[in-house]
Motif scaffolding. Structure first.
Motif, PDB file in Angstrom:
ATOM      1  N   ASP A   1       0.800  -1.226   0.000  1.00 42.02           N
ATOM      2  CA  ASP A   1       0.000   0.000   0.000  1.00 42.02           C
ATOM      3  C   ASP A   1       0.839   1.285   0.000  1.00 42.02           C
ATOM      4  OD1 ASP A   1      -2.453  -1.238  -0.183  1.00 42.02           O
ATOM      5  OD2 ASP A   1      -2.773  -1.293   1.981  1.00 42.02           O
ATOM      6  N   PRO A   2       1.797   1.458   0.908  1.00 45.71           N
ATOM      7  CA  PRO A   2       2.564   2.718   0.903  1.00 45.71           C
ATOM      8  C   PRO A   2       3.358   2.919  -0.395  1.00 45.71           C
ATOM      9  CG  PRO A   2       2.876   1.570   2.984  1.00 45.71           C
ATOM     10  CD  PRO A   2       2.140   0.635   2.076  1.00 45.71           C
ATOM     11  N   CYS A   3       3.982   1.874  -0.901  1.00 45.29           N
ATOM     12  CA  CYS A   3       4.767   2.004  -2.130  1.00 45.29           C
ATOM     13  C   CYS A   3       3.867   2.305  -3.324  1.00 45.29           C
ATOM     14  CB  CYS A   3       5.566   0.723  -2.399  1.00 45.29           C
ATOM     15  SG  CYS A   3       6.845   0.415  -1.169  1.00 45.29           S
ATOM     16  N   TRP A   4       2.689   1.652  -3.373  1.00 44.26           N
ATOM     17  CA  TRP A   4       1.765   1.905  -4.474  1.00 44.26           C
ATOM     18  C   TRP A   4       1.294   3.358  -4.478  1.00 44.26           C
ATOM     19  CZ3 TRP A   4       0.106   0.707  -9.031  1.00 44.26           C
ATOM     20  CH2 TRP A   4      -1.082   1.258  -9.487  1.00 44.26           C
ATOM     21  N   ASN A   5       0.944   3.877  -3.314  1.00 46.82           N
ATOM     22  CA  ASN A   5       0.458   5.255  -3.240  1.00 46.82           C
ATOM     23  C   ASN A   5       1.532   6.259  -3.650  1.00 46.82           C
ATOM     24  OD1 ASN A   5      -2.233   4.829  -2.529  1.00 46.82           O
ATOM     25  ND2 ASN A   5      -1.667   4.496  -0.397  1.00 46.82           N
ATOM     26  N   VAL A   6       2.772   6.040  -3.249  1.00 42.17           N
ATOM     27  CA  VAL A   6       3.860   6.927  -3.660  1.00 42.17           C
ATOM     28  C   VAL A   6       4.020   6.867  -5.177  1.00 42.17           C
ATOM     29  CG1 VAL A   6       6.372   7.237  -3.587  1.00 42.17           C
ATOM     30  CG2 VAL A   6       5.101   6.860  -1.471  1.00 42.17           C
ATOM     31  N   TYR A   7       4.060   5.658  -5.733  1.00 42.04           N
ATOM     32  CA  TYR A   7       4.226   5.489  -7.179  1.00 42.04           C
ATOM     33  C   TYR A   7       3.061   6.111  -7.953  1.00 42.04           C
ATOM     34  CZ  TYR A   7       4.206   3.177 -11.710  1.00 42.04           C
ATOM     35  OH  TYR A   7       4.149   2.929 -13.048  1.00 42.04           O
ATOM     36  N   ALA A   8       1.836   5.802  -7.573  1.00 43.42           N
ATOM     37  CA  ALA A   8       0.654   6.289  -8.297  1.00 43.42           C
ATOM     38  C   ALA A   8       0.519   7.804  -8.177  1.00 43.42           C
ATOM     39  CB  ALA A   8      -0.599   5.589  -7.785  1.00 43.42           C
ATOM     40  N   ASN A   9       0.799   8.368  -7.016  1.00 41.54           N
ATOM     41  CA  ASN A   9       0.705   9.819  -6.851  1.00 41.54           C
ATOM     42  C   ASN A   9       1.755  10.546  -7.691  1.00 41.54           C
ATOM     43  OD1 ASN A   9      -1.462   9.605  -5.112  1.00 41.54           O
ATOM     44  ND2 ASN A   9      -0.186   9.642  -3.277  1.00 41.54           N
ATOM     45  N   GLN A  10       2.961  10.019  -7.742  1.00 47.40           N
ATOM     46  CA  GLN A  10       4.010  10.631  -8.549  1.00 47.40           C
ATOM     47  C   GLN A  10       3.652  10.562 -10.036  1.00 47.40           C
ATOM     48  OE1 GLN A  10       7.842   8.815  -8.087  1.00 47.40           O
ATOM     49  NE2 GLN A  10       8.854  10.247  -9.465  1.00 47.40           N
ATOM     50  N   LEU A  11       3.162   9.430 -10.470  1.00 50.98           N
ATOM     51  CA  LEU A  11       2.754   9.271 -11.868  1.00 50.98           C
ATOM     52  C   LEU A  11       1.596  10.206 -12.205  1.00 50.98           C
ATOM     53  CD1 LEU A  11       3.349   7.678 -14.429  1.00 50.98           C
ATOM     54  CD2 LEU A  11       1.759   5.934 -13.629  1.00 50.98           C
ATOM     55  N   ALA A  12       0.649  10.356 -11.285  1.00 46.00           N
ATOM     56  CA  ALA A  12      -0.494  11.247 -11.512  1.00 46.00           C
ATOM     57  C   ALA A  12      -0.037  12.702 -11.657  1.00 46.00           C
ATOM     58  CB  ALA A  12      -1.495  11.119 -10.365  1.00 46.00           C
ATOM     59  N   LEU A  13       0.915  13.133 -10.855  1.00 47.67           N
ATOM     60  CA  LEU A  13       1.424  14.496 -10.976  1.00 47.67           C
ATOM     61  C   LEU A  13       2.134  14.711 -12.305  1.00 47.67           C
ATOM     62  CD1 LEU A  13       2.755  15.234  -7.382  1.00 47.67           C
ATOM     63  CD2 LEU A  13       0.802  16.269  -8.528  1.00 47.67           C
ATOM     64  N   GLU A  14       2.912  13.722 -12.743  1.00 47.96           N
ATOM     65  CA  GLU A  14       3.623  13.838 -14.018  1.00 47.96           C
ATOM     66  C   GLU A  14       2.651  13.905 -15.196  1.00 47.96           C
ATOM     67  OE1 GLU A  14       6.375  10.627 -14.416  1.00 47.96           O
ATOM     68  OE2 GLU A  14       7.466  11.185 -12.608  1.00 47.96           O
ATOM     69  N   GLU A  15       1.575  13.144 -15.122  1.00 47.65           N
ATOM     70  CA  GLU A  15       0.644  13.046 -16.242  1.00 47.65           C
ATOM     71  C   GLU A  15      -0.515  14.031 -16.162  1.00 47.65           C
ATOM     72  OE1 GLU A  15      -0.554   8.969 -16.592  1.00 47.65           O
ATOM     73  OE2 GLU A  15       1.347   8.418 -17.519  1.00 47.65           O
ATOM     74  N   GLY A  16      -0.654  14.735 -15.069  1.00 47.69           N
ATOM     75  CA  GLY A  16      -1.740  15.696 -14.930  1.00 47.69           C
ATOM     76  C   GLY A  16      -3.060  15.077 -14.519  1.00 47.69           C
ATOM     77  N   ALA A  17      -3.023  13.900 -13.946  1.00 48.04           N
ATOM     78  CA  ALA A  17      -4.241  13.214 -13.491  1.00 48.04           C
ATOM     79  C   ALA A  17      -4.514  13.599 -12.046  1.00 48.04           C
ATOM     80  CB  ALA A  17      -4.089  11.705 -13.644  1.00 48.04           C
ATOM     81  N   THR A  18      -4.912  14.845 -11.840  1.00 54.69           N
ATOM     82  CA  THR A  18      -5.083  15.360 -10.481  1.00 54.69           C
ATOM     83  C   THR A  18      -6.533  15.678 -10.151  1.00 54.69           C
ATOM     84  OG1 THR A  18      -4.574  17.566 -11.308  1.00 54.69           O
ATOM     85  CG2 THR A  18      -2.740  16.304 -10.387  1.00 54.69           C
ATOM     86  N   ALA A  19      -7.465  15.157 -10.925  1.00 49.69           N
ATOM     87  CA  ALA A  19      -8.883  15.395 -10.650  1.00 49.69           C
ATOM     88  C   ALA A  19      -9.303  14.601  -9.414  1.00 49.69           C
ATOM     89  CB  ALA A  19      -9.726  14.974 -11.852  1.00 49.69           C
TER      90      ALA A  19
END
Length: 142
Positions: free
Chosen positions: A15-33
């Motif tokens: 869980d912690p590693c997934w959230n760090v990875y997914a949040n970083q990817l979302a910021l890079e791709e603009g998926a912040t809705a």
């Protein structure tokens, strides 16, 4: 450890590693809705389609393949008319051993460039009429 994402075998992380990875990817791709609100099944009030809080234009609210959310434009455009950073495609997810479509997810186009005439779904941010957002998009292009 368990399988993550809406597309099978995207990642196997805690869980912690997934959230760090997914949040970083979302910021890079603009998926912040924000996540789409689930309506109450007993609520009978009128439900309007989502609109951009900056410009008021209609948008489509899609989950990404890594469980974050993004606002996309309503219609596809040719790839030549959309900046590479804002190109997305919609993928259908079918039920296991079924032809029934159970979800539609947005996947950012990376790696292989689409042909200039290929349809892509632009991120709403690339088409937003708000001057502040337009300035941010122009800085991304430079």
């Amino acid at each position: 450890m368990r399988e993550r994402g809406r597309v099978s075998l995207m990642a196997v992380l805690c869980d912690p590693c997934w959230n760090v990875y997914a949040n970083q990817l979302a910021l890079e791709e603009g998926a912040t809705a924000p996540p789409k609100a689930q309506p109450d099944p007993d609520d009978v009030t009128w439900c309007e389609p989502p609109t951009c809080c900056d410009c008021g234009a209609a948008v489509r609210h899609y989950p990404t393949n890594y469980d974050r959310w993004v606002y996309l434009a309503v219609e596809d455009l040719p790839a030549k008319d959309v900046a590479p950073r804002h190109r997305w495609r919609l993928a259908t997810i079918r039920g296991r051993h079924s032809r029934v479509i159970v979800d539609v997810v947005a996947m950012r186009i990376r790696g292989i460039e689409p042909l200039p005439s290929d349809p892509v779904r632009p991120a709403h941010q690339a088409q937003c009429l708000n001057p502040d957002v337009e300035q941010d998009v122009e800085q991304d292009v430079e």
